[in-house]
Design an enzyme around this catalytic site. Structure first.
Site, mmCIF file in Angstrom:
data_model
loop_
_atom_site.group_PDB
_atom_site.id
_atom_site.type_symbol
_atom_site.label_atom_id
_atom_site.label_comp_id
_atom_site.label_asym_id
_atom_site.label_seq_id
_atom_site.Cartn_x
_atom_site.Cartn_y
_atom_site.Cartn_z
ATOM 1 N N GLU A 80 0.847 -1.191 0.000
ATOM 2 C CA GLU A 80 0.000 0.000 0.000
ATOM 3 C C GLU A 80 0.887 1.246 0.000
ATOM 4 O O GLU A 80 0.442 2.343 0.295
ATOM 5 C CB GLU A 80 -0.972 -0.004 1.177
ATOM 6 C CG GLU A 80 -0.330 -0.092 2.534
ATOM 7 C CD GLU A 80 -1.351 -0.041 3.649
ATOM 8 O OE1 GLU A 80 -2.026 0.981 3.774
ATOM 9 O OE2 GLU A 80 -1.458 -1.038 4.394
ATOM 10 N N CYS A 112 -3.387 -3.682 4.731
ATOM 11 C CA CYS A 112 -2.472 -4.712 5.236
ATOM 12 C C CYS A 112 -2.892 -6.120 4.846
ATOM 13 O O CYS A 112 -2.210 -7.087 5.188
ATOM 14 C CB CYS A 112 -2.374 -4.625 6.755
ATOM 15 S SG CYS A 112 -1.788 -3.035 7.320
ATOM 16 N N HIS A 234 -2.077 -10.065 12.371
ATOM 17 C CA HIS A 234 -1.516 -8.814 11.844
ATOM 18 C C HIS A 234 -1.172 -7.920 13.048
ATOM 19 O O HIS A 234 -1.982 -7.774 13.963
ATOM 20 C CB HIS A 234 -2.538 -8.122 10.932
ATOM 21 C CG HIS A 234 -2.192 -6.701 10.654
ATOM 22 N ND1 HIS A 234 -0.964 -6.333 10.138
ATOM 23 C CD2 HIS A 234 -2.868 -5.532 10.848
ATOM 24 C CE1 HIS A 234 -0.915 -5.014 10.017
ATOM 25 N NE2 HIS A 234 -2.062 -4.507 10.445
HETATM 26 P P1 HMG Z 1 -3.400 6.541 21.654
HETATM 27 O O1 HMG Z 1 -4.838 6.814 21.557
HETATM 28 O O2 HMG Z 1 -2.498 7.698 21.893
HETATM 29 O O3 HMG Z 1 -3.081 5.479 22.754
HETATM 30 O O4 HMG Z 1 -2.902 5.795 20.321
HETATM 31 P P2 HMG Z 1 -3.951 5.036 24.026
HETATM 32 O O5 HMG Z 1 -4.192 6.193 24.881
HETATM 33 O O6 HMG Z 1 -5.113 4.201 23.589
HETATM 34 O O7 HMG Z 1 -2.862 4.118 24.719
HETATM 35 C C1 HMG Z 1 -2.401 2.965 24.077
HETATM 36 C C2 HMG Z 1 -2.258 1.879 25.128
HETATM 37 O O8 HMG Z 1 -1.191 2.269 26.007
HETATM 38 C C3 HMG Z 1 -3.497 1.711 25.999
HETATM 39 O O9 HMG Z 1 -3.587 0.325 26.296
HETATM 40 C C4 HMG Z 1 -3.150 2.494 27.252
HETATM 41 O O10 HMG Z 1 -3.840 2.046 28.409
HETATM 42 C C5 HMG Z 1 -1.664 2.215 27.357
HETATM 43 P P3 HMG Z 1 -5.015 -0.422 26.201
HETATM 44 O O11 HMG Z 1 -5.876 0.247 27.199
HETATM 45 O O12 HMG Z 1 -5.508 -0.207 24.795
HETATM 46 O O13 HMG Z 1 -4.664 -1.845 26.503
HETATM 47 N N1 HMG Z 1 -0.920 3.229 28.107
HETATM 48 C C6 HMG Z 1 0.053 2.936 28.980
HETATM 49 N N2 HMG Z 1 0.555 1.749 29.384
HETATM 50 C C7 HMG Z 1 1.575 1.796 30.302
HETATM 51 N N3 HMG Z 1 2.075 2.946 30.817
HETATM 52 C C8 HMG Z 1 1.594 4.141 30.435
HETATM 53 C C9 HMG Z 1 0.518 4.165 29.478
HETATM 54 N N4 HMG Z 1 -0.184 5.151 28.890
HETATM 55 C C10 HMG Z 1 -1.072 4.574 28.061
HETATM 56 N N5 HMG Z 1 2.082 5.273 30.963
HETATM 57 C C11 HMG Z 1 -3.426 4.118 18.648
HETATM 58 C C12 HMG Z 1 -2.990 4.391 20.088
HETATM 59 C C13 HMG Z 1 -3.207 2.650 18.341
HETATM 60 C C14 HMG Z 1 -4.880 4.497 18.478
HETATM 61 C C15 HMG Z 1 -2.545 4.994 17.704
HETATM 62 O O14 HMG Z 1 -1.193 4.650 17.840
HETATM 63 C C16 HMG Z 1 -2.948 4.857 16.242
HETATM 64 O O15 HMG Z 1 -3.874 5.511 15.768
HETATM 65 N N6 HMG Z 1 -2.212 3.976 15.467
HETATM 66 C C17 HMG Z 1 -2.527 3.751 14.045
HETATM 67 C C18 HMG Z 1 -3.751 2.891 13.846
HETATM 68 C C19 HMG Z 1 -3.547 1.443 14.281
HETATM 69 O O16 HMG Z 1 -2.441 0.970 14.437
HETATM 70 N N7 HMG Z 1 -4.672 0.706 14.406
HETATM 71 C C20 HMG Z 1 -4.605 -0.699 14.735
HETATM 72 C C21 HMG Z 1 -5.781 -1.496 14.158
HETATM 73 S S1 HMG Z 1 -6.038 -1.129 12.418
HETATM 74 C C22 HMG Z 1 -4.824 -2.075 11.588
HETATM 75 O O17 HMG Z 1 -4.192 -2.906 12.160
HETATM 76 C C23 HMG Z 1 -4.592 -1.747 10.135
HETATM 77 C C24 HMG Z 1 -3.347 -0.919 9.857
HETATM 78 O O18 HMG Z 1 -2.196 -1.748 9.959
HETATM 79 C C25 HMG Z 1 -3.450 -0.281 8.459
HETATM 80 C C26 HMG Z 1 -3.661 -1.203 7.267
HETATM 81 O O19 HMG Z 1 -4.447 -2.115 7.267
HETATM 82 O O20 HMG Z 1 -3.039 -0.881 6.233
HETATM 83 C C27 HMG Z 1 -3.185 0.228 10.842
#
Ligand code: HMG
Length: 403
Positions: A80, A112, A234
């Site tokens: 992609e 992906c 993935h």
């Molecule tokens: P965010 O919103 O800043 O993170 O971004 P958050 O606040 O949700 O925190 C992440 C995790 O860290 C949470 O864990 C927090 O609790 C924890 P969870 O509750 O989810 O288990 N956390 C901590 N842990 C320990 N100590 C701390 C601390 N603070 C927080 N101090 C987000 C996270 C993934 C949303 C962002 O990085 C993002 O938008 N990433 C891109 C999208 C993505 O990866 N999506 C995944 C599913 S879609 C997919 O896989 C397809 C893709 O590969 C694309 C394709 O298909 O081509 C993306």
């Protein structure tokens, strides 16, 4: 139907690596959010003279050196991170890899998920003619906007998979479960170099898709969850594999303990934890990590869950065949990860802010890899093999950098 599956698998990643401790410090974020919350320690960063073609060539070259091209009839490059709107990114591999002119070359895209579609299409071609082999190359560079929550989930990598009858590594199971739906969780319009992403929606869309794809897999006679020895998901970030597995077990009515989840997925996260999201290659980096660990998995079905935003998911299986360990590339895979050079934060930002090349552009000579993008002239990309300086040219018709 012939036994069909993975005959060889080889990985590649970039010249540079940025560790999450550096990123966290610069962003003022506790590093534990990345290490524990996302399960990420570092991410691969492409050098100025690397792109999906150079990564694909680097992953594929050892496969072709080992097996030759006599039986190769099709090359599918799944990405992609395409470099052209029309021409397949597999075509510049022709001169770089000495591909026979009798090879069908095509590029495939669905976020992906595309490499998994390529794998299934390969099985179809080989079922029609078991003498043929298909080279599937998954190659991607995941880039998000700077200073956003998604920035920590970047990465890059490639996996070259030779698909064949009577495979030497793993046989693909005949049953697959599929789920697709129109979801706006992640997309990249043609004018953008980085995707638009709704991070929270993307996680729920992924989890829904896992459940539906497995339900379809079961309806079609696939294995019960208890029959699998490991689960490759993935991995946009490695904690996602833990979330997905928990969700799958809970939806199957078997709420797990943390150690059950670790036992099922931990060994699959070794490469992705330090490479980051390699989009369509990510699932196959997870599979390679699992196969590269010391346990003998001969005859043990491994579950694979492919997810591509937008979205398409597929649940299928692979079973390592007797003697598979002799055909792995464990040392080379680990070397690819270990050979990366730490990049300074300022250089990382400069590379990130550099727009895609167009017109005339001469990239900095940075990569220590075997192939590099040497120049862009009149929108024609010139690649070279750094060992023997063989030159390939490639036309590109989009982007905004250059004279
Ligand atoms: P965010 O919103 O800043 O993170 O971004 P958050 O606040 O949700 O925190 C992440 C995790 O860290 C949470 O864990 C927090 O609790 C924890 P969870 O509750 O989810 O288990 N956390 C901590 N842990 C320990 N100590 C701390 C601390 N603070 C927080 N101090 C987000 C996270 C993934 C949303 C962002 O990085 C993002 O938008 N990433 C891109 C999208 C993505 O990866 N999506 C995944 C599913 S879609 C997919 O896989 C397809 C893709 O590969 C694309 C394709 O298909 O081509 C993306």
């Amino acid at each position: 139907m012939p036994r069909c599956g993975i005959h060889d698998i080889s990985l590649a990643t970039t010249h540079y690596v940025l560790d999450h401790a550096t990123l966290a410090r610069q962003q003022g974020v506790p590093v534990e959010k990345y290490h524990r919350g996302l399960g990420q320690e570092a991410m691969s960063i492409a050098a100025d003279d690397e792109d999906v073609v150079t990564l694909a060539a680097t992953a594929a070259a050892p496969v072709l050196r080992r097996h030759g091209t006599e039986r190769l009839r099709t090359l599918i490059l799944a990405t992609e991170t395409g470099i052209d709107q029309s021409k397949a990114a597999g075509l510049p591999l022709h001169p770089l890899l000495d591909l026979p002119p009798t090879t069908r070359v095509v590029e495939l895209k669905q976020a992906c998920y595309a490499a998994t579609a390529a794998l299934q299409f390969a099985v179809g071609l080989i079922t029609r003619d078991p003498a043929q082999q298909v080279l599937v190359i998954a190659s991607d560079i995941a880039r998000y906007d700077l200073d956003t929550p998604a920035e920590a989930t970047q990465g890059a990598g490639a996996a070259a998979i030779l698909v064949s009858a009577d495979p030497a590594v793993a046989e693909l199971g005949p049953v697959t479960g599929v789920y697709s739906a129109d979801v706006m969780d992640f997309w990249r319009p043609n004018h953008r170099a980085t995707p638009i992403v709704d991070g929270k929606l993307s996680i729920t869309a992924y989890l829904d898709a896992v459940r539906h794809a497995y339900a379809d897999y079961r309806r079609r006679g696939g294995h019960d969850l208890a029959e699998f020895g490991a689960f490759c998901y993935h991995q946009p970030f490695t904690r996602m594999a833990h979330k997905a597995h928990r969700h799958l077990l809970e939806s199957a009515g078997a709420p797990p303990e943390d150690h059950d989840i670790d036992a099922a997925v931990a060994a699959t996260t070794r490469y992705n934890r330090v490479i980051g999201n390699s989009y369509t290659a990510s699932l196959y980096l997870a599979l390679a990590a699992l196969l590269d660990q010391p346990d003998d998995l001969t005859g043990t079905p491994i579950a694979l869950l492919s997810y591509g935003s937008g979205c398409v998911a597929e649940f299928f299986s692979a079973t390592p065949v007797p003697g598979y360990r002799e055909h792995l590339r464990t040392d080379a895979n680990r070397d690819a990860v270990d050979a990366r050079k730490p990049i300074g934060y300022d250089r990382y930002r400069t590379l990130h802010e550099t727009p895609p090349p167009t017109g005339r552009y001469v990239p900095d000579a940075e990569t220590a890899g075997p192939y590099r993008l040497a120049a862009v002239t009149n929108d024609i990309r010139t690649y070279e093999a750094t060992e023997n300086r063989r030159v390939a040219t490639y036309s590109v018709n989009s982007g905004s950098r250059g004279e």
